[in-house]
Motif scaffolding. Structure first.
Motif, PDB file in Angstrom:
ATOM      1  N   ASP A   1       8.385   5.978 -23.637  1.00  0.00           N
ATOM      2  CA  ASP A   1       8.246   6.860 -22.476  1.00  0.00           C
ATOM      3  C   ASP A   1       7.896   6.079 -21.217  1.00  0.00           C
TER       4      ASP A   1
ATOM      5  N   SER B   1       9.446  11.151 -14.685  1.00  0.00           N
ATOM      6  CA  SER B   1       8.487  10.039 -14.610  1.00  0.00           C
ATOM      7  C   SER B   1       7.094  10.562 -14.298  1.00  0.00           C
TER       8      SER B   1
ATOM      9  N   ASP C   1       5.911  13.578 -14.906  1.00  0.00           N
ATOM     10  CA  ASP C   1       5.409  14.297 -16.077  1.00  0.00           C
ATOM     11  C   ASP C   1       4.945  13.340 -17.177  1.00  0.00           C
ATOM     12  N   ILE C   2       5.693  12.281 -17.414  1.00  0.00           N
ATOM     13  CA  ILE C   2       5.339  11.306 -18.450  1.00  0.00           C
ATOM     14  C   ILE C   2       4.022  10.616 -18.112  1.00  0.00           C
TER      15      ILE C   2
ATOM     16  N   HIS D   1       0.178  10.904 -20.003  1.00  0.00           N
ATOM     17  CA  HIS D   1      -0.575   9.735 -20.466  1.00  0.00           C
ATOM     18  C   HIS D   1      -1.940   9.633 -19.779  1.00  0.00           C
TER      19      HIS D   1
END
Length: 150
Positions: A38, A120, A122-123, A127
């Protein structure tokens, strides 16, 4: 490096500056909890966007323009910083607040889906991190990812 079709002789200088202290030792210094595929997608998307930006500027400026994309990492307190910077045309202020919205793109029809920065964002959020942009129209854009270290 041949990117974006008709510019077969297009070249870009890729610079890197990786923080040596991020090589995790036995104490775990420099470790982050991520899904590598991811975060890899995020970084690849940012580099791809940077290549696009410098390609477009090269078309406008001609031979005198030297396209540069740089990637760096740094440990800052309890976070890991990843930066992707280009010396392209930057992002216009009028669209800056829309760049993370799904399906928003500044690229011509057929060249961008408008999902890259949205996914990007959202990822990185998933994290526990954040993604920011610093830009000056006509000069540069730098995307900064901050991820929590363990």
């Amino acid at each position: 490096m041949n990117i974006y079709g008709s510019h077969k002789s297009f070249n870009v200088t890729m610079k890197t500056d990786f923080d040596e202290s991020l090589s995790a030792d036995e104490a775990g210094v420099g470790k982050i909890n991520i899904i590598p595929q991811d975060i890899g997608r995020v970084i690849l998307n940012l580099i791809n966007n940077a290549f696009y930006a410098v390609t477009e500027k090269k078309k406008q400026e001609g031979e005198s323009f030297e396209p540069i994309v740089s990637v760096s990492t740094k440990k800052i307190a309890n976070k890991i910083e990843i930066k992707v910077k280009d010396n392209g045309n930057g992002i216009p202020q009028k669209v800056l607040d829309k760049i993370y919205q799904p399906f928003f793109t500044t690229k011509p029809t057929g060249q961008g889906t408008g999902l890259g920065l949205s996914l990007s964002y959202d990822i990185v959020k998933a994290h526990g991190g954040e993604i920011k942009v610093e830009t000056k129209e006509g000069e540069y854009a730098v995307f900064i990812i901050l991820l929590p270290s363990v």
